[in-house]
Enzyme design. Structure first.
Site, PDB file in Angstrom:
ATOM      1  N   ASP A   1      10.638 -25.146 -10.648  1.00  9.86           N
ATOM      2  CA  ASP A   1      10.810 -23.800 -11.576  1.00  9.86           C
ATOM      3  C   ASP A   1      10.723 -24.047 -12.998  1.00  9.86           C
ATOM      4  O   ASP A   1      10.400 -23.029 -13.635  1.00  9.86           O
ATOM      5  CB  ASP A   1      12.100 -23.059 -11.033  1.00  9.86           C
TER       6      ASP A   1
ATOM      7  N   HIS B   1      18.614 -30.101  -8.375  1.00 11.16           N
ATOM      8  CA  HIS B   1      18.047 -30.064  -6.954  1.00 11.16           C
ATOM      9  C   HIS B   1      18.871 -30.564  -5.871  1.00 11.16           C
ATOM     10  O   HIS B   1      19.449 -31.744  -6.177  1.00 11.16           O
ATOM     11  CB  HIS B   1      16.535 -30.618  -6.998  1.00 11.16           C
TER      12      HIS B   1
END
Ligand code: SDX
Length: 428
Positions: free
Chosen positions: A364, A307
């Protein structure tokens, strides 16, 4: 006493103010950098660049903290509803009972879409990806509501556009799925709550009774809350920059949907499941795929991992991982993909390459496993992300417009040819 930062360049000293936010984040205000020093900054991907000041969402990547308008994501996911969180993000405060009832009634009243939308939908082949259908139908709202084309018009017009977006997006999302299945579309059922109405539009079939499973609608509501906003991510920055040209909110949200589609962003939830299915089909060898992800000569990445901001666990991933166990157990679903995901997570979290780069599961990584259990097909996963992110995009667009922010227009460092004269083709 306000802070400042000094820059020395070519024997000159320049001083710029430093601003500090309510969570003690500090930034150098470089509004006068070029006019005073002739310099600009260069920061591909804006990894170190703040585009705005915002009061909507705070996240701390090192500590794994996420709050919407100061409320912890863990509390909102457990105790709130998606519509209540939407109100909080867009209007800044949790609604009173009457404010919530009015908001919910307004949205219910606008779930129906113009019949001519079906003519646009029928133009799409059944293999059209639902994200392309969704962004097209949202942009088509500019044709049905031309008053929305001038966002400076009045706040009532903007607020009506906001209500229409939240009300109609589930209808468009379900219709995109029906188009793909070659099934007739379902009209909204205004007797149902937001998520139940969406699920019925998605899965009800003619001549068959369809009852929404409360476990499914509750799980979906929680997932939408977890996706509702995430400060200045790629798609939100897209919504802001399109809106900064004073384009309509429908055009801005349509652009955000397209930015979210990419596999490095919201499209990752679809790529994660495709990756896990490939690992399963290939014998379930998690280590083989970790090695591929580490190999610089191999374009393969461990989808759902890493991320830009979180250098610790994505708090949403923690909540979704727990919810995956709960929902699959309640629904009696035994999905071998979940076990493969857990093995992959364990292996990655104990692998030096991932440890050194602070790569953790993101929102996700597990969300697709729940969507599958809810019966949602893989290429609809990013549509679900868009459904959840909609109130965040709206809130950020509204804040940008209310703060009267300037049109977004970054600069560049030119590295092309220097001045040269044109040579006619017969002399080249
Ligand atoms: C979302 O911004 C947001 O808030 C987004 C989001 C939201 O709510 O809006 O949180 C939603 O988009 C989540 C992210 C979903 N995407 C994926 O899961 C795709 C896989 N992840 C990566 O592609 C990557 O981690 C990104 C895109 C998420 C972040 O990329 P960055 O910040 O540009 O980091 P990078 O590409 O510079 O990577 C740093 C290093 C590199 O190695 P080195 O060059 O230092 O040797 O980490 C490596 C990368 O190769 N790396 C990975 C990896 N992610 C980063 N290596 C293998 N697998 C990965 N997934």
């Amino acid at each position: 006493m306000s802070e400042s930062a000094k820059l020395s360049f070519k024997g000159q000293e320049f001083e710029f103010p430093v601003i500090t936010g309510t969570e003690n984040e500090s930034a150098i205000d470089i509004a006068k950098l070029r006019s005073e020093s002739g310099l600009i900054t260069l920061d591909p991907g804006y990894k170190n660049t703040g585009a705005t000041k915002s009061a909507i969402t705070f996240l701390d990547g090192e500590e794994g903290i996420l709050r919407y308008r100061g409320y912890r994501i863990e509390d909102l996911a457990e105790k709130s509803t998606f519509l209540e969180v939407s109100y909080l993000l867009i209007y800044g405060e949790l609604p009173t009972q009457s404010e919530y009832e009015n908001f919910s009634k307004e949205i219910t009243h606008h779930t129906l879409v113009h019949e001519d939308i079906k003519k646009i939908l029928e133009g799409f082949p059944s293999n059209a990806h639902p994200m392309g259908v969704l962004s097209s139908l949202i942009c088509a709202l500019t044709a049905f509501y031309p008053d929305s084309l001038n966002p400076n018009r009045n706040i009532e017009e903007v607020n009506l556009s906001i209500i229409r977006l939240i009300a109609k997006m589930p209808t468009f999302a379900a219709w995109a799925y029906k188009n793909e299945m070659g099934h007739p579309v379902n009209y909204p059922d205004n007797s149902l709550d937001y998520c139940s109405n969406f699920l019925k539009m998605m899965f009800a079939l003619p001549a068959e009774k369809y009852d929404v499973d409360p476990v499914v609608s509750s799980a979906l509501d929680k997932l939408l809350i977890l996706h509702a906003d995430h400060e200045q991510n790629c798609s939100t920055s897209t919504v802001r920059i399109v809106g900064s040209s004073q384009a309509s909110i429908y055009a801005s949200i349509s652009a955000g949907i397209n930015a979210l589609w990419g596999p490095l962003h919201g499209g990752a939830n679809q790529s994660v499941i495709e990756m896990l299915e490939a690992i399963k089909a290939d014998g379930g060898d998690a280590k083989k795929y970790l090695d591929k992800a580490k190999d610089k000569n191999d374009p393969f990445r461990l989808m759902g991992f890493g991320h830009r901001v979180y250098k610790n666990f994505d708090p949403r991933a923690k909540i979704i991982k727990k919810a995956a166990d709960d929902v699959l157990e309640k629904l009696g679903v035994n999905d071998p993909i979940l076990e493969i995901a857990k093995e992959l997570e364990f292996a990655a979290l104990n692998d030096q390459y991932f440890i050194d780069r602070q790569l953790y599961p993101n929102v996700d990584f597990y969300s697709g496993i729940i969507y599958r259990a809810l019966g949602i097909p893989t290429d609809m996963f990013t549509v679900m992300f868009a459904l959840g992110r909609l109130p965040g995009w709206i809130a950020q667009w509204k804040e940008m417009r209310e703060n009267n922010e300037p049109i977004g227009r970054p600069r560049q460092v030119y590295t092309g040819a220097n001045e040269r004269d044109y040579v006619s083709m017969n002399r080249r």
